[in-house]
Design a protein around this motif. Structure first.
Motif, PDB file in Angstrom:
ATOM      1  N   LEU A 113      23.300   5.121  56.086  1.00 12.83           N
ATOM      2  CA  LEU A 113      24.090   4.233  56.944  1.00 12.83           C
ATOM      3  C   LEU A 113      25.578   4.398  56.642  1.00 12.83           C
ATOM      4  CD1 LEU A 113      24.431   1.914  58.968  1.00 12.83           C
ATOM      5  CD2 LEU A 113      23.949   0.308  57.122  1.00 12.83           C
ATOM      6  N   GLY A 114      25.910   4.430  55.335  1.00 11.69           N
ATOM      7  CA  GLY A 114      27.304   4.613  54.934  1.00 11.69           C
ATOM      8  C   GLY A 114      27.876   5.909  55.485  1.00 11.69           C
ATOM      9  N   SER A 115      27.073   6.986  55.396  1.00 13.29           N
ATOM     10  CA  SER A 115      27.597   8.277  55.847  1.00 13.29           C
ATOM     11  C   SER A 115      27.788   8.290  57.363  1.00 13.29           C
ATOM     12  CB  SER A 115      26.698   9.420  55.391  1.00 13.29           C
ATOM     13  OG  SER A 115      25.393   9.274  55.900  1.00 13.29           O
ATOM     14  N   VAL A 155      39.125  12.590  55.243  1.00 12.41           N
ATOM     15  CA  VAL A 155      39.391  11.796  54.036  1.00 12.41           C
ATOM     16  C   VAL A 155      39.316  10.302  54.343  1.00 12.41           C
ATOM     17  CG1 VAL A 155      41.148  11.188  52.336  1.00 12.41           C
ATOM     18  CG2 VAL A 155      40.780  13.578  52.936  1.00 12.41           C
ATOM     19  N   LEU A 156      40.008   9.900  55.414  1.00  9.61           N
ATOM     20  CA  LEU A 156      40.007   8.484  55.768  1.00  9.61           C
ATOM     21  C   LEU A 156      38.603   8.018  56.135  1.00  9.61           C
ATOM     22  CD1 LEU A 156      43.336   8.201  57.792  1.00  9.61           C
ATOM     23  CD2 LEU A 156      42.872   7.394  55.462  1.00  9.61           C
ATOM     24  N   GLY A 157      37.851   8.891  56.801  1.00  6.13           N
ATOM     25  CA  GLY A 157      36.472   8.572  57.137  1.00  6.13           C
ATOM     26  C   GLY A 157      35.662   8.287  55.880  1.00  6.13           C
ATOM     27  N   ILE A 158      35.843   9.137  54.864  1.00  2.00           N
ATOM     28  CA  ILE A 158      35.099   8.948  53.617  1.00  2.00           C
ATOM     29  C   ILE A 158      35.530   7.647  52.936  1.00  2.00           C
ATOM     30  CG2 ILE A 158      34.696   9.898  51.309  1.00  2.00           C
ATOM     31  CD1 ILE A 158      34.992  12.690  52.584  1.00  2.00           C
ATOM     32  N   VAL A 159      36.855   7.421  52.886  1.00  2.00           N
ATOM     33  CA  VAL A 159      37.354   6.194  52.252  1.00  2.00           C
ATOM     34  C   VAL A 159      36.783   4.966  52.966  1.00  2.00           C
ATOM     35  CG1 VAL A 159      39.419   4.805  51.840  1.00  2.00           C
ATOM     36  CG2 VAL A 159      39.465   7.271  51.398  1.00  2.00           C
ATOM     37  N   ALA A 160      36.809   5.011  54.298  1.00  6.10           N
ATOM     38  CA  ALA A 160      36.286   3.881  55.070  1.00  6.10           C
ATOM     39  C   ALA A 160      34.799   3.696  54.803  1.00  6.10           C
ATOM     40  CB  ALA A 160      36.530   4.120  56.558  1.00  6.10           C
ATOM     41  N   ALA A 161      34.075   4.818  54.722  1.00  2.00           N
ATOM     42  CA  ALA A 161      32.633   4.736  54.489  1.00  2.00           C
ATOM     43  C   ALA A 161      32.345   4.108  53.131  1.00  2.00           C
ATOM     44  CB  ALA A 161      32.011   6.126  54.565  1.00  2.00           C
ATOM     45  N   VAL A 162      33.142   4.496  52.120  1.00  2.00           N
ATOM     46  CA  VAL A 162      32.930   3.964  50.777  1.00  2.00           C
ATOM     47  C   VAL A 162      33.216   2.460  50.751  1.00  2.00           C
ATOM     48  CG1 VAL A 162      33.834   4.006  48.424  1.00  2.00           C
ATOM     49  CG2 VAL A 162      33.270   6.143  49.577  1.00  2.00           C
ATOM     50  N   ILE A 163      34.328   2.073  51.386  1.00  2.00           N
ATOM     51  CA  ILE A 163      34.667   0.646  51.417  1.00  2.00           C
ATOM     52  C   ILE A 163      33.602  -0.140  52.180  1.00  2.00           C
ATOM     53  CG2 ILE A 163      36.337  -1.049  52.297  1.00  2.00           C
ATOM     54  CD1 ILE A 163      38.502   1.123  51.799  1.00  2.00           C
ATOM     55  N   TRP A 215      25.278  -3.973  43.474  1.00  2.00           N
ATOM     56  CA  TRP A 215      24.732  -3.456  44.731  1.00  2.00           C
ATOM     57  C   TRP A 215      25.787  -2.708  45.531  1.00  2.00           C
ATOM     58  CZ3 TRP A 215      20.093  -3.798  47.714  1.00  2.00           C
ATOM     59  CH2 TRP A 215      18.991  -4.243  46.981  1.00  2.00           C
ATOM     60  N   GLY A 216      26.980  -3.262  45.551  1.00  2.00           N
ATOM     61  CA  GLY A 216      28.064  -2.622  46.296  1.00  2.00           C
ATOM     62  C   GLY A 216      28.390  -1.257  45.734  1.00  2.00           C
ATOM     63  N   LEU A 217      28.533  -1.184  44.404  1.00  2.00           N
ATOM     64  CA  LEU A 217      28.845   0.102  43.766  1.00  2.00           C
ATOM     65  C   LEU A 217      27.751   1.120  44.047  1.00  2.00           C
ATOM     66  CD1 LEU A 217      30.283  -0.767  40.232  1.00  2.00           C
ATOM     67  CD2 LEU A 217      31.427   0.420  42.111  1.00  2.00           C
TER      68      LEU A 217
END
Lengths: 304, 432
Positions: free
Chosen positions: A48-50, A71-79, A203-205
């Motif tokens: 889902l995150g990806s 890069v921004l996509g990955i950062v947004a996905a992680v957040i 859980w978040g991490l």
């Protein structure tokens, strides 16, 4: 390619693929540390995150260019997955706090089905390419062995995350608190630790970590809603072998079983590629019989 | 021996149920005889379920969700588009003189054999006249025997499994697309035809699919001293679409043989993408053979980063025109096809060209129409007789003419070897 080159190539391939299993194993360990249970939805949450990363990346790329967009996509996905993991813990798993262990496990399996279905509903079930800096075909050549750029990046990323987590667990107040919560939540609460907050953080991490792995995998082999279903099985095997409470153990075990599986398939004729899937599970049995807490796990001591 | 009370009660219940059943059966038969049949007094045959004087219901069980949903939705959308157009024109005139509209009912099986077996029961309950067009070998196999038992036609299924075209084994079935063996053989023959010595490495799915492809290839190259199969590796197909997790170790091992031809019968799209990238990454550049269901330029080759020059040749077997190719969209038939897809398709984001199955389903619908036009009675038997007697029919978008009269072969029999040209495929006769 000479036989030795093939051997080395198999090792290198195993390290890269194994680090994907390792990342998911790491996430499972993290959740287990925070809430004392095994989250079967870990792979689903990662996927889902990806997909979130994919959507945001694709939205931004026309505006900011492909590098920054990815890069921004990955950062947004992680957040987003940090938040998602916390929310799932707070509003779903928290309801099962006093339930039996089996009930909790079934709840996570339900989550997996729900998330996979939702992802399919929103993004469809067709394999979708992930916009990334590189695919699986770029490689560096060292003698007879080719190491793909993907392998190097995946391996180093996952190992770096493992080291960070190990430090977090063993060397910080946050990690100490988390271990206290996992060990004995009521006592931890009495000692002034914010149990709920730490569980959400765990859980978040874990969700964020899974998302990183899912994006790395998608960059090589496209994104599908059940990308991690098969990988979850290996990650669970790695967690059992390495120890449910050891980040290093989980990753080392994941790398170990992947390489061992490949080598067994290639060099033990009666195993071959058809039977190699049993290799990790035979190891699971052996470990459970000889060292039930896992190779790197700590034995649970009960005072009588 | 004493009969217990409950035992006696059971016997009584069974007896009454049997009696009621007999009475009902009698009523049904009698009712059929006396019921007024309208103006048509000569009707001696009882129509099969699912067909009236104005409609015919056709069921499609296929994956509409899950990893195979893209192709699966296409198997429904091609037929929806074709029959949608025909229905809008008033319907199809059947061999018995009546004009009927075709109603398509689709059932999601998620590529899960248990679901497709349940779907069959549902289709029977819903009263479909015939079923088919759905894709998937295990899923179609799951209700093959039930369909034979219930005498429900299971036709034009999209699987290369030869069992569906074997008239003895499958008396109410027919395959649509070429069987695996035909595809493997087409490549084998073209490889032999170039006259060069070749070392072949093979990777196949350890089931009827993978073995069928390999067997077709082996039969075609058998006895030819130029062709040597140096190594064969396999993998176990898993239950989930994503299993096996990766096949790169097999590719690495096969690369070690130094083979110049890689015969790959793998059905899992993401794995094919990885393998195509992997071989290039480790510097192994053989000639590739890909099965038709994992050879899509847009869905497999481009995502793998493969261009025309990455490998000396990537070959697949085709049997229909590609909707993605420019000549298709420019042709009259192509325009009509896209217009119909745009109007009648129900699958998510259906453009009619991302997967070839939309075109295949369109071809299948034309074959069904042929059978409908030929069937002289509104019965399944008459439909099957008509379906098995189509010969020399030139369906739109199919490479050769349709022939359903040959036992052991599916409806589409003309296959052509094709080579990847960077964007799509070009028909070729010889490898190299």
């Amino acid at each position: 390619m000479n036989p030795f080159g093939t051997f080395i190539q198999l090792l290198v391939d195993g390290l890269a693929q194994g680090s994907i299993y390792g990342a998911l194993a790491l996430a499972i360990v993290l959740v287990n540390q925070a809430t004392g249970l095994v989250n079967f939805a870990q792979g689903g949450m990662a996927v889902l995150g990806s997909y979130i990363g994919l959507t945001i990346g694709n939205l931004l790329i026309p505006g900011v260019g492909s590098t920054l967009g990815v890069v921004l996509g990955i950062v947004a996905a992680v957040i987003a997955s940090l938040a998602l993991g916390g929310v799932v813990e707070r509003f779903v798993m928290r309801r099962f706090e006093r339930a039996e262990e089996d009930t909790k496990v079934v709840a996570t399996i339900g989550l997996l089905t729900l998330i996979t279905g939702l992802v399919g509903l929103i993004w469809g079930f067709n394999p979708t390419p992930y916009p990334f800096f590189f695919g699986g075909s770029e490689s560096l050549r060292i003698g007879d062995v080719s190491i793909s750029v993907w392998s190097i990046v995946t391996f180093t990323t996952i190992v770096a995350l493992m080291v960070v987590l190990q430090i977090l667990f063993r060397g910080t107040k946050f990690g100490l608190g988390m271990r206290a919560v996992a060990d004995n939540a009521p006592s931890a609460a009495l000692a002034g630790i914010r149990v709920g907050g730490l569980r959400m953080a765990g859980w978040g991490l874990a969700a964020a970590l899974g998302t990183v792995a899912a994006i790395l995998l998608a960059s090589k082999s496209q994104l599908t809603p059940n990308n991690f279903d098969g990988i979850l099985v290996y990650a669970l095997a790695a967690v059992v072998i390495g120890g449910l409470d050891s980040p290093i153990g989980a990753v080392v075990a994941a790398l170990g079983i992947t390489i061992l599986e490949s080598l067994a398939a290639a060099y033990i004729p009666w195993i071959g590629h058809d039977l190699k899937v049993v290799v990790p599970f035979v190891l699971v049995f052996v470990v459970l019989i000889i060292r039930p807490q896992g190779l790197f796990g700590r034995r649970a001591v009960v005072r009588v | 021996m004493k009969t217990t009370l409950s035992g006696r009660r059971a016997i009584a219940v069974a007896a009454s149920v049997g009696a009621i059943a007999l009475v009902l059966a009698g009523c049904a038969r009698g009712g059929g005889d006396v019921a007024p049949t309208g103006e048509d007094t000569s009707a001696a045959v009882e129509p099969s379920p699912g067909i009236t004087d104005t409609t015919l219901t056709f069921g499609i069980s296929t994956p509409l969700t899950g990893a195979t949903a893209g192709p699966g939705n296409c198997t429904v959308d091609g037929a929806l588009a074709y029959f949608g157009t025909k229905n809008a024109e008033g319907g199809i005139t059947f061999g018995d003189g009546k004009t009927r509209k075709i109603e398509i009912k689709s059932y999601d099986d998620e590529y899960n054999p248990e679901k497709s077996a349940a779907n069959f029961n549902q289709m029977v309950a819903d009263g479909v006249f015939a079923a088919g067009l759905g894709l998937g070998t295990p899923t179609n196999r799951a209700w093959r025997e039930a369909a034979i038992e219930a005498d429900v036609p299971q036709v034009l299924v999209m699987t290369g499994d030869p069992i569906f075209s074997d008239r003895t084994e499958s008396p109410v079935q027919l395959g649509l697309v070429p069987i695996y063996q035909q595809e493997g053989a087409a490549f084998g023959e073209a490889l032999v035809a170039n006259g060069q010595p070749h070392k072949v490495a093979a990777l196949y799915q350890n089931d009827d699919y993978g073995k069928g492809y390999l067997q077709g290839f082996k039969d075609a190259v058998a006895g030819n001293p130029n062709i040597e199969i140096v190594k064969e590796l396999s993998y176990e197909p898993g239950p989930a679409s994503s299993t096996p997790n990766y096949l790169e170790p097999q590719v690495t091992e096969l690369a070690g043989t130094g083979a110049d031809v890689f015969f790959q019968a793998v059905s899992v799209t993401p794995r094919v993408v990885e393998n195509l990238a992997k071989a290039a990454a480790i510097g192994w550049t053989p000639i590739w053979f890909l099965p038709s269901n994992t050879a899509s330029p847009g869905g497999v080759l481009t995502p793998a980063g493969v261009t025309e020059t990455t490998y000396p040749g990537i070959y697949a077997v085709g049997f229909s025109e590609a909707a993605a190719a420019p000549p298709f969209a420019e042709s009259e038939a192509g325009k009509a096809y896209f217009a119909a897809i745009a109007e009648y398709a129900q699958g998510p984001e259906q453009d009619g060209k991302a997967f070839p199955h939309c075109v295949w389903s369109w071809i299948g619908a034309q074959i069904l129409e042929q059978a409908f036009e030929k069937m002289t009675e509104p019965t399944r038997d008459s439909f099957l007789d008509a379906l098995y007697s189509i010969k020399g029919f030139d369906a739109q978008f199919a490479f050769g003419s349709i022939d359903t009269t040959v036992d052991g072969l599916p409806a589409i029999q003309t296959v052509s070897l094709q080579k990847f040209n960077g964007k799509g495929y070009t028909n070729v006769d010889v490898v190299g």
